[in-house]
Motif scaffolding. Structure first.
Motif, PDB file in Angstrom:
ATOM      1  N   GLY A 178       0.797  -1.218   0.000  1.00 60.65           N
ATOM      2  CA  GLY A 178       0.000   0.000   0.000  1.00 60.65           C
ATOM      3  C   GLY A 178       0.831   1.270   0.000  1.00 60.65           C
ATOM      4  O   GLY A 178       0.279   2.372   0.010  1.00 60.65           O
ATOM      5  N   GLU A 179       2.160   1.118  -0.047  1.00 58.20           N
ATOM      6  CA  GLU A 179       3.055   2.276  -0.003  1.00 58.20           C
ATOM      7  C   GLU A 179       3.831   2.411  -1.315  1.00 58.20           C
ATOM      8  O   GLU A 179       3.943   1.470  -2.096  1.00 58.20           O
ATOM      9  CB  GLU A 179       4.058   2.125   1.155  1.00 58.20           C
ATOM     10  N   GLN A 180       4.384   3.599  -1.542  1.00 55.99           N
ATOM     11  CA  GLN A 180       5.338   3.839  -2.632  1.00 55.99           C
ATOM     12  C   GLN A 180       6.732   3.729  -2.040  1.00 55.99           C
ATOM     13  O   GLN A 180       7.218   4.666  -1.413  1.00 55.99           O
ATOM     14  CB  GLN A 180       5.140   5.235  -3.226  1.00 55.99           C
ATOM     15  N   VAL A 181       7.366   2.594  -2.226  1.00 58.19           N
ATOM     16  CA  VAL A 181       8.599   2.333  -1.481  1.00 58.19           C
ATOM     17  C   VAL A 181       9.756   1.805  -2.325  1.00 58.19           C
ATOM     18  O   VAL A 181      10.903   1.882  -1.903  1.00 58.19           O
ATOM     19  CB  VAL A 181       8.330   1.315  -0.344  1.00 58.19           C
ATOM     20  N   SER A 182       9.478   1.255  -3.491  1.00 62.76           N
ATOM     21  CA  SER A 182      10.525   0.540  -4.221  1.00 62.76           C
ATOM     22  C   SER A 182      11.134   1.408  -5.307  1.00 62.76           C
ATOM     23  O   SER A 182      10.753   2.554  -5.509  1.00 62.76           O
ATOM     24  CB  SER A 182       9.941  -0.738  -4.835  1.00 62.76           C
ATOM     25  N   SER A 183      12.082   0.824  -6.038  1.00 63.79           N
ATOM     26  CA  SER A 183      12.670   1.503  -7.192  1.00 63.79           C
ATOM     27  C   SER A 183      11.961   1.112  -8.478  1.00 63.79           C
ATOM     28  O   SER A 183      12.532   1.185  -9.558  1.00 63.79           O
ATOM     29  CB  SER A 183      14.164   1.167  -7.291  1.00 63.79           C
ATOM     30  N   GLY A 184      10.719   0.684  -8.367  1.00 61.72           N
ATOM     31  CA  GLY A 184       9.904   0.406  -9.539  1.00 61.72           C
ATOM     32  C   GLY A 184       9.222  -0.941  -9.546  1.00 61.72           C
ATOM     33  O   GLY A 184       8.207  -1.118 -10.204  1.00 61.72           O
TER      34      GLY A 184
END
Length: 216
Positions: A178-184
């Protein structure tokens, strides 16, 4: 391996998560260990059992469920909505199996049309050159296992026969769903990626969209 040992392993590997994780921390608990209580058991699997997450700690929106779906994509397609943090596996009866996901940090999200080029069970992980450039102290290789940031399964996304380096994969950081956390990359709970893996063949079409569109 006990759940307690698993949690300690998750703490040790947190900075290494595939498609690097931003500083998203799990919800605080009354215990000194903020990671305690996220796991409630194990699901049998080989060569490692899959830790089961306490779903009560997550927004119900991200629970795996079957929902109505009237999009134009063909049955068997995967549709990732970056804005909603949801992944849909389109079915043949105007429904879809919906899963919660974690997606790329602002400026790192990828969108487009790809296919599942290959599938991996408990895959090993190596950082991309971009990741190493951002964080030079990353290990160059992490063996498959409970502490591996790709988790229990991975779907490797290809375009025109070439690896895009983007994946749909499991995670040892369930609080990041549910989060924006990665490099894509698109990350899922390990139990959810196992479920998706069993439903999706190599060659399946994957649509990753942002702002309602998957094409530029």
């Amino acid at each position: 391996m006990t759940i307690r040992r698993l949690l300690l392993g998750a703490i040790a590997i947190a900075p290494l998560a595939a498609c690097q994780t931003a500083n998203i921390q799990p919800q605080a608990t009354a215990e000194a260990d903020p990671y305690a209580g996220w796991y409630v058991g194990m699901m049998p699997d080989k060569p490692h059992d899959v830790p089961l997450v306490d779903r009560s700690k997550m927004d119900a929106k991200y629970a795996r469920q079957t929902v109505a779906y009237n999009g134009p994509e063909k049955p068997g397609s995967i549709v990732v909505d970056i804005d909603e943090r949801l992944l849909y596996l389109v079915q043949s009866d105007n429904t879809a199996v919906r899963y919660g996901v974690g997606v790329g940090k602002q400026g790192f999200s990828w969108k487009g049309v790809a296919s599942v080029g290959r599938k991996g069970v408990w895959p090993a992980w190596s950082p991309t050159k971009t990741m190493v450039g951002i964080k030079p102290d990353l290990p160059r290789y992490v063996e498959a296992g409970l502490n591996n940031p790709l988790g229990a399964r991975a779907l490797y996304l290809h375009q025109n026969g070439a690896d895009t380096l983007f994946r749909i994969h499991g995670t040892n950081e369930p609080w990041s769903i549910g989060e924006q956390v990665s490099s894509g990359c698109v990350r899922m709970l390990n139990e959810d990626i196992v479920d998706l893996y069993e439903r999706v063949p190599v060659g399946a079409t994957v649509y990753v969209k942002r702002n309602g569109r998957y094409r530029a």
